[in-house]
Write an enzyme that holds these catalytic residues in place. Structure first.
Site, PDB file in Angstrom:
ATOM      1  N   ASP A  59      -8.696   4.238   5.230  1.00 16.86           N
ATOM      2  CA  ASP A  59      -8.682   2.858   4.751  1.00 16.86           C
ATOM      3  C   ASP A  59      -8.332   1.944   5.944  1.00 16.86           C
ATOM      4  OD1 ASP A  59      -8.625   0.593   3.202  1.00 16.86           O
ATOM      5  OD2 ASP A  59      -7.009   1.253   1.880  1.00 16.86           O
TER       6      ASP A  59
ATOM      7  N   HIS B 194       0.834  -1.200   0.000  1.00 17.28           N
ATOM      8  CA  HIS B 194       0.000   0.000   0.000  1.00 17.28           C
ATOM      9  C   HIS B 194       0.871   1.254   0.000  1.00 17.28           C
ATOM     10  CE1 HIS B 194      -4.365  -1.022   0.795  1.00 17.28           C
ATOM     11  NE2 HIS B 194      -3.790  -2.205   0.715  1.00 17.28           N
ATOM     12  N   ARG B 195       1.912   1.249   0.818  1.00 20.51           N
ATOM     13  CA  ARG B 195       2.780   2.425   0.915  1.00 20.51           C
ATOM     14  C   ARG B 195       3.510   2.695  -0.396  1.00 20.51           C
ATOM     15  NH1 ARG B 195       5.238   1.222   6.948  1.00 20.51           N
ATOM     16  NH2 ARG B 195       3.572   2.261   8.129  1.00 20.51           N
TER      17      ARG B 195
END
Length: 401
Positions: free
Chosen positions: A302, A272-273
């Site tokens: 999220d 995600h990062r």
């Protein structure tokens, strides 16, 4: 200043030659796009592409009055034949300014990729910024003492972070008409193209469209609150991130926290990062109400399913006895606080949540309780959002707009 977009596609055009993809298959008729080229007031041609004379004729314009032809990017493949009567095509050195006999002033803007951008100021003082495919201005735009551009033509879908930088510098303001060009087959034409452009505060127009720079355009109205629903691995987080990638500043609110010793969870968080722009700031918390109440940049939350897990932990809601003796009430108060905060927030916010109501009925009472409470939470938050999306297999269905 009048612009006619002779083409709005990538240098390969759309559909791409010999490409079997689904987007190319449906890019026919009015959905087809020639390589991007722009005719300015019938006197300045930005990018010379095959078929420019015919494209101009279809749009009701002759190229006979063109006094300057400028190229923005290296043209691969065979040289484009110069139509009779047109001046030789060239490029302006970065940072230099060119005065055109028609009264237009053109300044070359350095790019962070091969190519040249052009800032065009018309005789009436309106300002246009035209960027090459895949290009963004190198460094921060110098806007000291200058108002925002009246119009920007750029690769909105390919370089959304470039649009974010232009907004951060003041080069693009609320009244700037942003038009997406250099459109490729990565985005299906039609409603999906319109939706992605609108999410960036931009619009796409068909080839041959004539627009007036500085004229009041219908700038897409970005919803303040958006809820993105979807099942596991549906693409809901990618869609949520896409909706904010052209914003100059975003706070990513991760409600999952950390899980010591869980390598698989750490890998998920890492992926995600890596997807998120480097300019985004991450906050790990389940205290969402204060964030929603505070002033600040856009929020991406999220996700609500993990927030609910934390809220049920705090209320002891997994235990049937605790649930009956006060856990239900405690959870109801916490969810009501969140829904009220969503209703009252002044910040742009995109919320992500799991859609679990269509799956297998959980075998345990606590599992069924979580499913039911998440369904209620999703419904309550959706009621407070202007825009609600459902993502299935990476495809977006608009439930509310």
């Amino acid at each position: 200043m009048e612009l006619t977009l002779l083409g709005t596609g990538t240098p390969e055009g759309l559909p791409r030659p010999d490409c079997p993809c689904a987007a190319c298959a449906v890019s026919v008729g009015t959905r087809s796009r020639a390589a991007t080229a722009v005719l300015v007031d019938g006197a300045l041609l930005l990018d010379l592409t095959p078929g420019a004379v015919l494209a101009g004729a279809r749009a009701g314009h002759s190229l006979a009055g063109v006094r300057q032809v400028l190229l923005t990017h290296p043209h691969d493949g065979p040289a484009v034949e110069l139509p009779p009567g047109l001046p030789a095509a060239g490029r302006v050195p970065d940072g230099r300014e060119l005065a055109v006999i028609s009264g237009h002033r053109v300044r070359a803007v350095p790019m962070d990729a091969p190519g040249t951008g052009y800032e065009v100021t018309g005789p009436d003082g309106v300002r246009l910024l035209y960027l090459p495919p895949g290009g963004a201005p190198a460094g921060a735009a110098d806007q000291a003492g200058r108002r925002p551009y009246d119009m920007v033509l750029m690769d909105v879908l390919g370089r959304p972070e470039a649009l974010a930088r232009l907004r951060a510098s003041g080069a693009v303001g609320p009244g700037t008409d942003v038009i997406a060009v250099h459109l490729d087959h990565d985005t299906p034409p039609g409603r999906e193209l319109e939706r992605r452009c609108a999410a960036a505060g931009a619009r796409a127009v068909p080839d041959g469209t004539t627009v007036i720079v500085g004229e009041c355009a219908v700038v897409p109205d970005l919803p303040r609150r958006t809820l993105v629903l979807g099942g596991a691995r549906s693409g809901k987080s990618v869609e949520a991130e896409r909706r904010l990638e052209s914003f100059p500043e975003v706070v990513y609110v991760a409600t999952g926290g950390t899980r010591d010793g869980d390598a698989e969870w750490a890998q998920r968080v890492g992926l995600h990062r890596e997807r998120r722009p480097a300019s985004w700031r991450t906050v790990e918390t389940c205290e969402l109400a204060p964030l929603l109440a505070a002033d600040g940049p856009a929020l991406l939350i999220d996700c609500l399913a993990l927030w609910l897990t934390d809220a049920m932990d705090r209320a002891g809601a997994w235990d049937d006895e605790v649930w009956a003796k006060g856990g239900r009430q405690q959870l109801a108060e916490r969810t009501a606080e969140l829904v009220a905060a969503v209703r009252a927030t002044r910040r742009p916010v995109v919320l992500v949540s799991n859609e679990v109501g269509s799956g297998v009925v959980p075998a345990t009472s606590s599992g069924r309780r979580f499913r039911d409470e998440l369904g209620r939470l999703n419904a309550a938050v959706a009621g407070e959002c202007e825009h609600v999306l459902l993502v299935v297999a990476g495809l977006v269905a608009v439930l509310k707009e």
